[in-house]
Design a protein around this motif. Structure first.
Motif, PDB file in Angstrom:
ATOM      1  N   CYS A  91      11.490  17.749  -0.439  1.00  0.00           N
ATOM      2  CA  CYS A  91      10.646  16.553  -0.592  1.00  0.00           C
ATOM      3  C   CYS A  91       9.172  16.935  -0.714  1.00  0.00           C
ATOM      4  N   ASP A  92       8.729  17.896   0.095  1.00  0.00           N
ATOM      5  CA  ASP A  92       7.337  18.350   0.008  1.00  0.00           C
ATOM      6  C   ASP A  92       7.034  18.912  -1.379  1.00  0.00           C
ATOM      7  N   ASN A  93       7.950  19.692  -1.935  1.00  0.00           N
ATOM      8  CA  ASN A  93       7.754  20.270  -3.266  1.00  0.00           C
ATOM      9  C   ASN A  93       7.672  19.180  -4.329  1.00  0.00           C
ATOM     10  N   LEU A  94       8.536  18.177  -4.220  1.00  0.00           N
ATOM     11  CA  LEU A  94       8.517  17.093  -5.196  1.00  0.00           C
ATOM     12  C   LEU A  94       7.208  16.311  -5.123  1.00  0.00           C
ATOM     13  N   LEU A  95       6.744  16.039  -3.904  1.00  0.00           N
ATOM     14  CA  LEU A  95       5.477  15.327  -3.746  1.00  0.00           C
ATOM     15  C   LEU A  95       4.305  16.147  -4.291  1.00  0.00           C
ATOM     16  N   ALA A  96       4.280  17.429  -3.963  1.00  0.00           N
ATOM     17  CA  ALA A  96       3.171  18.285  -4.385  1.00  0.00           C
ATOM     18  C   ALA A  96       3.085  18.385  -5.902  1.00  0.00           C
ATOM     19  N   ASP A  97       4.237  18.390  -6.574  1.00  0.00           N
ATOM     20  CA  ASP A  97       4.254  18.547  -8.024  1.00  0.00           C
ATOM     21  C   ASP A  97       4.357  17.220  -8.770  1.00  0.00           C
ATOM     22  N   GLY A  98       4.417  16.125  -8.031  1.00  0.00           N
ATOM     23  CA  GLY A  98       4.473  14.810  -8.665  1.00  0.00           C
ATOM     24  C   GLY A  98       5.743  14.559  -9.447  1.00  0.00           C
ATOM     25  N   ILE A  99       6.855  15.135  -9.014  1.00  0.00           N
ATOM     26  CA  ILE A  99       8.124  14.984  -9.711  1.00  0.00           C
ATOM     27  C   ILE A  99       8.857  13.760  -9.172  1.00  0.00           C
ATOM     28  N   THR A 100       9.096  12.799 -10.030  1.00  0.00           N
ATOM     29  CA  THR A 100       9.826  11.586  -9.639  1.00  0.00           C
ATOM     30  C   THR A 100      11.018  11.300 -10.539  1.00  0.00           C
ATOM     31  N   ALA A 101      11.081  11.929 -11.696  1.00  0.00           N
ATOM     32  CA  ALA A 101      12.188  11.693 -12.622  1.00  0.00           C
ATOM     33  C   ALA A 101      13.498  12.099 -11.966  1.00  0.00           C
ATOM     34  N   LEU A 102      14.490  11.220 -12.051  1.00  0.00           N
ATOM     35  CA  LEU A 102      15.748  11.455 -11.354  1.00  0.00           C
ATOM     36  C   LEU A 102      16.455  12.712 -11.844  1.00  0.00           C
TER      37      LEU A 102
END
Length: 219
Positions: free
Chosen positions: A56-67
């Motif tokens: 989750c931290d990695n997704l937030l840091a990189d702005g990744i939201t695409a499923l």
């Protein structure tokens, strides 16, 4: 073809929430629409680990939201191992047009088995807008608006808030049997007729809603 993800969370093998959920799923299936079933009580989902939180931290840091890019958050061996638990659960969720959750109320909320599944499949800023959540619920008492314990309902309200707040799902339907404890508690014997009425109504609504949503979801 519309797809239903049917989850059961009751610790009882023969429970009211299972009965209501099965009634909905049977009506859905009779239209020819597909169903994926998972029993969260019989086959528990593990609790999230530290590696999951790092994803989750990695997704937030990189702005990744695409499923279809959420897997990119798993980078270390530990995170990759955590993702192997997530992937089949998430695939089932993303394939569904309608998610049916059969759940009792335990201690004013939902079973730990259901919460573990929710934690595994929920990631920052993901959106499942356009899907429908159906809650097939059973409660020992009455939590309808105006009931003395209405404010203690952290089952239906929690699932609504989770669906809207985390997934963008605002179409939530409830099929609830109330006063289930009147079956065994002598102090609630006077409420047995009300319980039977509540259960009958929930089953009737489950049949009708299962048919309706399966048909409505057909392209």
């Amino acid at each position: 073809m519309p797809h239903l993800l049917h989850l059961d969370a009751s610790a009882r093998r023969r429970s009211l929430s299972r009965e209501i959920g099965a009634t909905f799923a049977d009506a859905w299936r009779r239209t020819g629409a597909a169903v994926t079933y998972r029993d969260l009580a019989a086959d528990p989902v593990p609790h999230i680990t530290e590696a999951w939180t790092e994803i989750c931290d990695n997704l937030l840091a990189d702005g990744i939201t695409a499923l279809d890019r959420l897997h990119e958050g798993a980078r270390t061996p530990e995170q990759t191992a955590a993702w192997r638990t997530v992937q089949p659960l998430l695939d089932e969720l993303l394939a569904a047009d309608v998610v049916l959750v059969g759940t009792p109320m335990y201690n004013y909320s939902v079973p730990a088995s259901l919460k573990a599944w929710i934690d595994q499949v929920t990631f920052p800023r993901m959106s499942l807008t356009g899907r429908t959540l159906v809650v097939a619920g059973a409660r020992g008492g009455s939590y309808r608006p105006g009931a003395p314990k209405a404010a203690f309902d952290h089952q239906a309200r929690y699932l609504e808030d989770f669906a809207a707040g985390h997934l963008g799902i605002t179409d939530v339907r409830h099929l609830h049997a109330e006063l289930a404890n009147s079956r065994v508690d002598p102090r609630l014997a006077d409420h047995r007729a009300a319980h039977r009425t509540s259960l009958t109504r929930a089953l009737d609504e489950a049949r009708a809603l299962g048919r309706h949503l399966a048909t409505a979801a057909t392209p």
